[in-house]
Design an enzyme around this catalytic site. Structure first.
Site, PDB file in Angstrom:
ATOM      1  N   LEU A  11       0.866  -1.188   0.050  1.00 30.92           N
ATOM      2  CA  LEU A  11      -0.075  -0.037  -0.222  1.00 30.92           C
ATOM      3  C   LEU A  11       1.143   1.360  -0.108  1.00 30.92           C
ATOM      4  N   ARG A  68       1.851   2.976  -2.470  1.00 28.96           N
ATOM      5  CA  ARG A  68       1.423   3.928  -3.324  1.00 28.96           C
ATOM      6  C   ARG A  68       0.575   4.880  -2.975  1.00 28.96           C
ATOM      7  N   ILE A 100       7.933  -6.083  -0.738  1.00 30.97           N
ATOM      8  CA  ILE A 100       8.409  -7.131  -1.370  1.00 30.97           C
ATOM      9  C   ILE A 100      10.031  -7.121  -1.171  1.00 30.97           C
ATOM     10  N   THR A 105       8.732  -1.714 -19.619  1.00 31.19           N
ATOM     11  CA  THR A 105       8.201  -0.640 -19.802  1.00 31.19           C
ATOM     12  C   THR A 105       8.901  -0.270 -21.457  1.00 31.19           C
ATOM     13  N   SER A 138      14.811   8.156 -17.747  1.00 29.21           N
ATOM     14  CA  SER A 138      14.459   8.645 -16.311  1.00 29.21           C
ATOM     15  C   SER A 138      15.285   7.601 -15.286  1.00 29.21           C
ATOM     16  N   TYR A 195      13.665   6.002 -13.009  1.00 36.58           N
ATOM     17  CA  TYR A 195      12.677   5.231 -12.925  1.00 36.58           C
ATOM     18  C   TYR A 195      12.924   3.983 -14.015  1.00 36.58           C
ATOM     19  N   HIS A 196      12.909   4.601 -15.348  1.00 38.56           N
ATOM     20  CA  HIS A 196      12.871   3.609 -16.624  1.00 38.56           C
ATOM     21  C   HIS A 196      14.154   3.101 -16.382  1.00 38.56           C
ATOM     22  N   LYS A 206      13.806  -0.191 -14.554  1.00 37.43           N
ATOM     23  CA  LYS A 206      13.377  -1.345 -15.362  1.00 37.43           C
ATOM     24  C   LYS A 206      14.409  -2.114 -16.217  1.00 37.43           C
ATOM     25  N   LEU A 250      -2.238  10.914 -21.573  1.00 34.00           N
ATOM     26  CA  LEU A 250      -3.791  10.800 -22.264  1.00 34.00           C
ATOM     27  C   LEU A 250      -4.636  10.995 -21.010  1.00 34.00           C
ATOM     28  N   ASN A 251      -4.531  10.315 -19.787  1.00 37.48           N
ATOM     29  CA  ASN A 251      -5.420  10.392 -18.731  1.00 37.48           C
ATOM     30  C   ASN A 251      -5.649  11.990 -18.303  1.00 37.48           C
ATOM     31  N   THR A 284      -1.746  20.004 -21.312  1.00 31.68           N
ATOM     32  CA  THR A 284      -0.283  20.529 -20.807  1.00 31.68           C
ATOM     33  C   THR A 284       0.406  19.538 -21.731  1.00 31.68           C
ATOM     34  N   VAL A 302      14.142  15.932 -20.091  1.00 33.87           N
ATOM     35  CA  VAL A 302      15.078  15.859 -21.149  1.00 33.87           C
ATOM     36  C   VAL A 302      14.584  14.881 -22.126  1.00 33.87           C
ATOM     37  N   GLU A 303      14.242  15.066 -23.278  1.00 28.32           N
ATOM     38  CA  GLU A 303      13.791  13.868 -24.162  1.00 28.32           C
ATOM     39  C   GLU A 303      13.768  14.749 -25.597  1.00 28.32           C
TER      40      GLU A 303
HETATM   41  P1  NAD Z   1       0.615   2.009  -9.331  1.00 29.21           P
HETATM   42  O1  NAD Z   1       1.553   2.702  -8.522  1.00 29.21           O
HETATM   43  O2  NAD Z   1      -0.690   2.298  -9.537  1.00 29.21           O
HETATM   44  O3  NAD Z   1       0.732   0.409  -8.677  1.00 29.21           O
HETATM   45  C1  NAD Z   1       1.778  -0.154  -8.333  1.00 29.21           C
HETATM   46  C2  NAD Z   1       1.493  -0.884  -6.825  1.00 29.21           C
HETATM   47  O4  NAD Z   1       2.616  -1.452  -6.397  1.00 29.21           O
HETATM   48  C3  NAD Z   1       1.071   0.074  -5.707  1.00 29.21           C
HETATM   49  O5  NAD Z   1      -0.239  -0.410  -5.229  1.00 29.21           O
HETATM   50  C4  NAD Z   1       2.084  -0.033  -4.849  1.00 29.21           C
HETATM   51  O6  NAD Z   1       1.551   0.014  -3.364  1.00 29.21           O
HETATM   52  C5  NAD Z   1       2.747  -1.331  -5.084  1.00 29.21           C
HETATM   53  N1  NAD Z   1       4.088  -1.609  -4.511  1.00 29.21           N
HETATM   54  C6  NAD Z   1       5.240  -0.761  -5.048  1.00 29.21           C
HETATM   55  N2  NAD Z   1       6.282  -1.129  -4.387  1.00 29.21           N
HETATM   56  C7  NAD Z   1       5.971  -2.173  -3.538  1.00 29.21           C
HETATM   57  C8  NAD Z   1       6.666  -3.024  -2.849  1.00 29.21           C
HETATM   58  N3  NAD Z   1       8.024  -2.870  -2.513  1.00 29.21           N
HETATM   59  N4  NAD Z   1       6.124  -4.141  -2.238  1.00 29.21           N
HETATM   60  C9  NAD Z   1       4.758  -4.191  -2.289  1.00 29.21           C
HETATM   61  N5  NAD Z   1       4.171  -3.514  -3.333  1.00 29.21           N
HETATM   62  C10 NAD Z   1       4.596  -2.563  -3.768  1.00 29.21           C
HETATM   63  O7  NAD Z   1       1.062   1.619 -10.755  1.00 29.21           O
HETATM   64  P2  NAD Z   1       0.623   1.276 -11.975  1.00 29.21           P
HETATM   65  O8  NAD Z   1       0.279   2.276 -12.901  1.00 29.21           O
HETATM   66  O9  NAD Z   1      -0.344   0.040 -11.856  1.00 29.21           O
HETATM   67  O10 NAD Z   1       1.791   0.125 -12.732  1.00 29.21           O
HETATM   68  C11 NAD Z   1       2.213  -1.258 -12.589  1.00 29.21           C
HETATM   69  C12 NAD Z   1       3.224  -1.482 -13.215  1.00 29.21           C
HETATM   70  O11 NAD Z   1       3.217  -1.430 -14.617  1.00 29.21           O
HETATM   71  C13 NAD Z   1       4.435  -0.765 -12.707  1.00 29.21           C
HETATM   72  O12 NAD Z   1       5.573  -1.863 -12.633  1.00 29.21           O
HETATM   73  C14 NAD Z   1       4.720   0.283 -13.894  1.00 29.21           C
HETATM   74  O13 NAD Z   1       6.063   0.309 -13.993  1.00 29.21           O
HETATM   75  C15 NAD Z   1       4.208  -0.698 -15.375  1.00 29.21           C
HETATM   76  N6  NAD Z   1       3.617   0.456 -16.070  1.00 29.21           N
HETATM   77  C16 NAD Z   1       2.724   1.152 -15.946  1.00 29.21           C
HETATM   78  C17 NAD Z   1       2.383   1.894 -17.026  1.00 29.21           C
HETATM   79  C18 NAD Z   1       1.164   2.944 -16.847  1.00 29.21           C
HETATM   80  O14 NAD Z   1       1.075   3.846 -17.666  1.00 29.21           O
HETATM   81  N7  NAD Z   1       0.272   3.061 -15.673  1.00 29.21           N
HETATM   82  C19 NAD Z   1       2.774   1.774 -18.349  1.00 29.21           C
HETATM   83  C20 NAD Z   1       3.749   0.892 -18.421  1.00 29.21           C
HETATM   84  C21 NAD Z   1       4.378   0.037 -17.495  1.00 29.21           C
HETATM   85  N1  USQ Z   2       3.792  14.376 -21.436  1.00 31.93           N
HETATM   86  C1  USQ Z   2       3.183  15.633 -21.706  1.00 31.93           C
HETATM   87  N2  USQ Z   2       2.054  16.395 -21.168  1.00 31.93           N
HETATM   88  C2  USQ Z   2       1.786  15.719 -19.841  1.00 31.93           C
HETATM   89  C3  USQ Z   2       2.506  14.494 -19.466  1.00 31.93           C
HETATM   90  C4  USQ Z   2       3.177  13.789 -20.212  1.00 31.93           C
HETATM   91  O1  USQ Z   2       3.666  16.186 -23.015  1.00 31.93           O
HETATM   92  O2  USQ Z   2       0.934  16.382 -19.099  1.00 31.93           O
HETATM   93  C5  USQ Z   2       4.496  13.643 -22.500  1.00 31.93           C
HETATM   94  C6  USQ Z   2       6.209  13.315 -21.609  1.00 31.93           C
HETATM   95  O3  USQ Z   2       7.023  14.542 -21.803  1.00 31.93           O
HETATM   96  C7  USQ Z   2       6.423  12.108 -22.398  1.00 31.93           C
HETATM   97  C8  USQ Z   2       5.076  11.382 -22.565  1.00 31.93           C
HETATM   98  O4  USQ Z   2       4.016  12.411 -22.771  1.00 31.93           O
HETATM   99  O5  USQ Z   2       7.073  12.516 -23.396  1.00 31.93           O
HETATM  100  C9  USQ Z   2       4.680  10.370 -21.763  1.00 31.93           C
HETATM  101  O6  USQ Z   2       4.773  10.865 -20.635  1.00 31.93           O
HETATM  102  P1  USQ Z   2       3.779  10.130 -19.353  1.00 31.93           P
HETATM  103  O7  USQ Z   2       3.776  10.732 -17.977  1.00 31.93           O
HETATM  104  O8  USQ Z   2       2.481   9.889 -20.042  1.00 31.93           O
HETATM  105  O9  USQ Z   2       4.577   8.577 -19.180  1.00 31.93           O
HETATM  106  P2  USQ Z   2       5.912   8.202 -18.870  1.00 31.93           P
HETATM  107  O10 USQ Z   2       6.480   9.252 -17.937  1.00 31.93           O
HETATM  108  O11 USQ Z   2       6.581   7.671 -20.124  1.00 31.93           O
HETATM  109  O12 USQ Z   2       5.515   6.984 -17.819  1.00 31.93           O
HETATM  110  C10 USQ Z   2       4.259   6.199 -18.120  1.00 31.93           C
HETATM  111  C11 USQ Z   2       4.102   5.544 -16.800  1.00 31.93           C
HETATM  112  C12 USQ Z   2       5.437   4.466 -16.588  1.00 31.93           C
HETATM  113  C13 USQ Z   2       5.372   3.566 -17.888  1.00 31.93           C
HETATM  114  C14 USQ Z   2       5.441   4.416 -19.113  1.00 31.93           C
HETATM  115  C15 USQ Z   2       5.427   3.615 -20.513  1.00 31.93           C
HETATM  116  O13 USQ Z   2       4.111   6.185 -15.597  1.00 31.93           O
HETATM  117  O14 USQ Z   2       4.964   3.711 -15.528  1.00 31.93           O
HETATM  118  O15 USQ Z   2       6.645   2.962 -17.743  1.00 31.93           O
HETATM  119  O16 USQ Z   2       4.368   5.318 -19.171  1.00 31.93           O
HETATM  120  S1  USQ Z   2       6.567   4.317 -21.545  1.00 31.93           S
HETATM  121  O17 USQ Z   2       6.223   5.751 -21.769  1.00 31.93           O
HETATM  122  O18 USQ Z   2       6.308   3.591 -22.594  1.00 31.93           O
HETATM  123  O19 USQ Z   2       7.953   4.129 -21.047  1.00 31.93           O
END
Ligand code: NAD
Ligand code: USQ
Length: 382
Positions: free
Chosen positions: A33, A35, A75, A144, A179, A181-182, A185, A239-240, A253, A327-328
């Protein structure tokens, strides 16, 4: 089949856990939990009012008669992970449980370190638990598309065949993530690949694109089952965010010129892709990589589609090109392959006017929950 969904309280994990449970899989959820805590740390909240996890699961049981056990824990704690593996004995683990926001990982040193430790240590513990307790268990790991970055050549699914000085090999595709984060992965992918090679584990890395949408068949069954929908500048995705911005009359934005192209998919396809991976496991020793997205768009195209959809609902939305906090590359070649999940039977929900309408209406319904101060990006990469 017994499937452990790690991160099952999150956006993708919650929808997937219910989807698999509804289709007869025996599902258990692991989540600490954290998040929900990160939202509190940042002072942000999901657009939708999500119920506490135990209330969600209770409601699911009342509606469907299906029980989803919940293991609350981190975990990063191996004694917790090994206890869960011994008790539940999963045949597949779907691992969503990571810190997933690029901006969150770029706030400062502490957040970068926390992100990488959380993600890499968590995944390593799962690899060890599989090896020591359930060696035949299939790991389905959420990666990702951002692992690849934006190279000036076509993006393959995980591997590329290269000829060099007269010799030829098929090697992991080069990674240029954008980033910390990326990057976490990428490090995970290397660790999983290594574990498959040395211990014969079976794993599928789902390199997912940006997910959009909120409703799935299951999360739409009842208000208590509602999924989270992030719109803030740290956890909200393109998009969201644009749909919610349009619904409340905030200019959309677009960062910089908006030519940043990414792979996108509907959350209804996320859950289906995961099921396809689970139902068709990798072989022992195999490290498969699937690119999990259905369409490519650049962010300006998406914003323009949202403006048009809003117009049909009588909302006048406008686009604001903000200085890019990241930076992208803002103009670049992008052509990523995505045939492996289609070959397994995925029938995509392509982005449609109907989906945009439904997201816009969803945002209008909950617009009173929007904190306008959380919309503009505050984290910069520099
Ligand atoms: P989210 O933040 O909504 O959900 C992640 C969940 O993992 C949360 O409920 C959090 O509490 C739990 N968590 C995090 N660290 C933990 C830990 N150490 N132990 C136990 N639980 C833990 O994220 P999401 O949007 O559902 O994304 C899920 C996965 O999909 C992520 O790995 C993300 O990188 C990947 N992903 C998401 C998107 C996207 O657009 N949302 C796109 C590509 C990849
Ligand atoms: N962007 C905008 N305006 C906004 C938000 C984002 O122009 O208001 C742009 C960003 O600069 C970027 C692109 O949209 O170029 C995507 O950004 P994002 O915030 O929608 O997504 P990102 O940061 O890439 O991360 C999200 C998820 C991540 C997942 C990733 C998939 O948070 O967990 O890994 O999407 S991917 O993009 O294919 O790496």
């Amino acid at each position: 089949m017994r499937v452990l969904v790690v991160g099952g309280d999150g956006y993708c994990g919650w929808a997937t856990a219910l989807y698999l449970s509804n289709r007869g899989y025996e599902v258990a959820i692991v989540d600490n939990l954290i998040r929900r805590y990160w939202d509190i740390e940042l002072g942000v909240d999901t657009l939708t009012p999500i119920a506490p996890i135990r209330e969600r699961l209770q409601r699911w049981q009342e509606i469907t008669g299906k029980v989803i056990p919940f293991y609350q824990g981190d975990i990063q704690d191996y004694s917790f992970v090994s206890r869960v593996f011994k008790e539940f004995s999963p045949e597949a683990v779907v691992h969503f449980g990571e810190q997933r926001s690029a901006p969150y990982s770029m706030i400062d040193r502490e957040h970068a370190v926390m992100t990488q430790v959380n993600n890499i240590v968590g995944t390593l513990n799962i690899l060890y638990a599989i090896k020591e307790i359930t060696p035949d268990c299939h790991l389905v790991k959420l990666g990702t598309m951002g692992e690849y970055g934006t190279p000036n050549i076509d993006i393959e699914e995980g591997y590329i065949t290269i000829e060099h000085n007269g010799r030829k090999d098929t090697l992991p595709y080069p990674k240029q993530p954008g980033s910390f984060y990326h990057l976490s992965k990428v490090h995970d992918s290397h660790n999983i690949h290594f574990a498959c090679r040395i211990w014969g584990l079976r794993a599928t890395d789902l390199n997912q694109g940006v997910v959009y949408g909120v409703l799935t068949e299951e999360t739409g069954m009842d208000e208590i089952l509602i999924n989270r929908l992030d719109y803030d500048g740290v956890f909200g995705t393109a998009l969201n965010r644009f749909c919610i911005q349009a619904a409340i009359g905030h200019p959309l934005t677009v960062y910089g010129r908006g030519g940043q192209t990414r792979g996108f998919l509907d959350i209804r396809d996320t859950v289906r892709c995961v099921e396809l991976a689970v139902a068709n496991p990798a072989d022992p020793g195999q490290f498969r990589v699937f690119n999990q997205f259905t369409e490519q768009f650049n962010v300006l195209q998406l914003a323009e589609m949202v403006v048009k959809a809003a117009q049909t609902l009588g909302i006048k939305a406008e686009i604001n090109h903000l200085p890019n906090p990241r930076v992208e590359l803002e103009e670049h070649y992008y052509n990523a392959k995505n045939t492996k999940l289609i070959d397994l039977g995925l029938q995509p929900h392509y982005l449609s006017e109907a989906l945009l309408d439904s997201l816009l209406n969803f945002a209008i319904k909950y617009q009173h929950r929007v904190d306008k101060k959380q919309i503009l990006p505050k984290v910069t990469w520099r």
